[in-house]
Design a protein around this motif. Structure first.
Motif, mmCIF file in Angstrom:
data_model
loop_
_atom_site.group_PDB
_atom_site.id
_atom_site.type_symbol
_atom_site.label_atom_id
_atom_site.label_comp_id
_atom_site.label_asym_id
_atom_site.label_seq_id
_atom_site.Cartn_x
_atom_site.Cartn_y
_atom_site.Cartn_z
ATOM 1 N N VAL A 33 -3.190 -43.807 -11.639
ATOM 2 C CA VAL A 33 -1.657 -44.162 -11.791
ATOM 3 C C VAL A 33 -1.651 -45.541 -12.653
ATOM 4 O O VAL A 33 -2.379 -46.408 -12.178
ATOM 5 N N TRP B 255 -4.956 -42.092 -5.767
ATOM 6 C CA TRP B 255 -3.947 -42.345 -6.587
ATOM 7 C C TRP B 255 -4.153 -43.513 -7.423
ATOM 8 O O TRP B 255 -4.037 -43.677 -8.591
ATOM 9 N N VAL C 25 8.801 -44.232 -5.092
ATOM 10 C CA VAL C 25 7.983 -43.519 -5.963
ATOM 11 C C VAL C 25 6.521 -43.723 -5.671
ATOM 12 O O VAL C 25 5.609 -42.766 -5.566
ATOM 13 N N VAL D 60 10.965 -37.655 -12.395
ATOM 14 C CA VAL D 60 10.002 -38.421 -12.109
ATOM 15 C C VAL D 60 9.043 -37.437 -10.939
ATOM 16 O O VAL D 60 7.831 -37.386 -10.803
ATOM 17 N N LYS E 18 7.235 -34.558 -12.433
ATOM 18 C CA LYS E 18 6.005 -35.444 -13.564
ATOM 19 C C LYS E 18 4.986 -35.486 -12.754
ATOM 20 O O LYS E 18 3.778 -35.483 -13.138
ATOM 21 N N ILE E 19 5.213 -36.383 -11.428
ATOM 22 C CA ILE E 19 4.120 -36.659 -10.350
ATOM 23 C C ILE E 19 3.351 -35.394 -10.074
ATOM 24 O O ILE E 19 2.099 -35.434 -10.031
ATOM 25 N N THR E 20 4.081 -34.539 -9.508
ATOM 26 C CA THR E 20 3.159 -33.276 -8.801
ATOM 27 C C THR E 20 2.686 -32.576 -9.939
ATOM 28 O O THR E 20 1.262 -31.978 -9.768
ATOM 29 N N LEU F 81 -1.845 -40.789 -15.006
ATOM 30 C CA LEU F 81 -0.530 -40.785 -14.896
ATOM 31 C C LEU F 81 0.410 -41.890 -14.898
ATOM 32 O O LEU F 81 0.096 -42.957 -14.571
ATOM 33 N N VAL G 28 3.886 -40.595 -5.042
ATOM 34 C CA VAL G 28 2.195 -40.634 -5.428
ATOM 35 C C VAL G 28 1.104 -40.530 -4.312
ATOM 36 O O VAL G 28 0.406 -39.608 -4.418
ATOM 37 N N THR H 70 1.343 -33.504 -12.834
ATOM 38 C CA THR H 70 0.305 -34.535 -13.445
ATOM 39 C C THR H 70 -0.654 -34.624 -12.444
ATOM 40 O O THR H 70 -2.232 -34.649 -12.683
ATOM 41 N N ALA H 71 -0.596 -34.636 -11.254
ATOM 42 C CA ALA H 71 -1.335 -34.787 -10.203
ATOM 43 C C ALA H 71 -2.269 -33.403 -9.936
ATOM 44 O O ALA H 71 -3.413 -33.579 -9.927
ATOM 45 N N LEU I 237 3.638 -44.195 -15.112
ATOM 46 C CA LEU I 237 4.991 -44.115 -14.485
ATOM 47 C C LEU I 237 5.555 -45.801 -14.438
ATOM 48 O O LEU I 237 4.802 -46.638 -15.010
#
Length: 328
Positions: free
Chosen positions: A269, A265, A250, A188, A191-193, A207, A254, A195-196, A209
């Motif tokens: 998201v 975000w 999380v 995760v 995945k976050i960094t 994104l 984000v 996709t951001a 989650l």
């Protein structure tokens, strides 16, 4: 004479950073790699010629004995396992073979072939499952709630039993979640960094989650592997929690990543129940008093510094890949 070290899981995140650390300290480094492994050597390609690769498999004790006999390691770092928690639910038997029984085979191989070698066994905060106290210490009861955690609990206690029964120098590092640019995008944090960064560069718009309120104790992988090395430099073997000592949700992760990129975000998201973990653990946080007091170890990177480091890496990687959209 320089020390020799054997690393299982060499091609993984921790294995690659640990190899770098040991090489910098003058070790002769051997890496155990399965001959049929489809794992990419991408993380260690910069170490070509500096690490000796030896074929072996945690499923095959005779191969482990051959590897130890050849390498004659002073230190062994067992970082290999099936470590993706969701996969442990779909492949529980395979997870047990590598993550649990593989450690039994390794311990027995050490006992028979190189009983004076020092072993670091990678334990995990997943052994705590749903703990009855927080933060967790080295004495907190194990209550694993997924097949990966169950396998790690078995491996942990087998290591302790071999230490006590055979007087092996064997340590367990109970590592909490640790990240780096070498982390897979299925996890995760990465995945976050990743996709951001894609959204910032116009390569993605959304994104998805799971539980945004889930909390993790995150630290940097380079900090974690330094703790692993420190554990094997002591006069007596012991077990230690390796963690940051603080939790972040999380949602905090984000927000930090998107704000660093100048993005809102909430515009990008969405929550998808598909990404919820069964038996989600939301209160895992490690107590680092013991490792800080006895080994003088503490993380060098803060949570915010780690997020920015990861975002910067993903931005640069995407820009360098040549996949950016052509401006209109």
């Amino acid at each position: 004479m320089n020390k020799a070290a054997l690393i299982t899981g060499l091609t993984g995140q921790d294995g690659s950073y640990l190899a770098e650390l040991l090489i910098s300290k003058g070790y002769q480094v051997f890496g155990l790699v399965r001959r049929t492994s489809t794992s990419s050597l991408e993380r260690i390609k910069h170490l070509s010629g500096k690490v000796k690769i030896i074929s072996g498999d945690l499923l095959d004790q005779s191969s482990l004995m051959d590897v130890i006999a050849e390498a004659q390691p002073d230190e062994i770092y067992n970082l290999a396992s099936q470590s993706y928690v969701p996969l442990s639910w779909t492949q529980p038997a395979l997870t047990a073979e590598y993550t649990a029984l593989g450690v039994s085979r390794l311990l027995e191989s050490i006992r028979r072939c190189k009983s004076d070698a020092r072993l670091y066994q990678a334990s995990s905060s997943e052994v705590f499952g749903q703990p009855d106290s927080s933060p967790q210490t080295e004495l907190t009861a194990f209550r694993p709630r997924n097949p990966y955690g169950v396998a790690k609990a078995y491996a942990h206690w087998m290591t302790v039993n071999y230490r006590q029964h055979y007087n092996l120098y064997a340590c367990c590092g109970i590592t909490y979640t640790h990240e780096s640019p070498r982390r897979g995008t299925e996890f995760v944090f990465r995945k976050i960094t990743n996709t951001a960064a894609q959204i910032k560069l116009g390569l993605a718009t959304e994104l998805k989650l799971g539980n945004l309120d889930a909390k993790r104790d995150w630290c940097y992988a380079e900090d974690a592997v330094y703790a692993m090395w420190l554990m094997l430099q002591q006069n007596n073997p012991d077990d230690y929690v390796i963690a940051s000592g603080e939790t972040h949700s999380v949602k905090e992760l984000v927000k930090c990543a998107f704000e660093y990129l100048g993005l809102d975000w909430q515009n990008h998201v969405s929550v998808d129940p598909e990404f919820y973990r069964p038996n989600e653990n939301i209160q895992l946080v490690g107590c680092v008093d013991k490792i800080n007091t006895q080994l003088d170890w503490k993380p060098q990177y803060s949570f915010e510094e780690l997020v920015k480091l990861m975002v910067d890496y993903d931005l640069k990687r995407l820009k360098d890949s040549g996949t950016l959209p052509i401006p209109c």
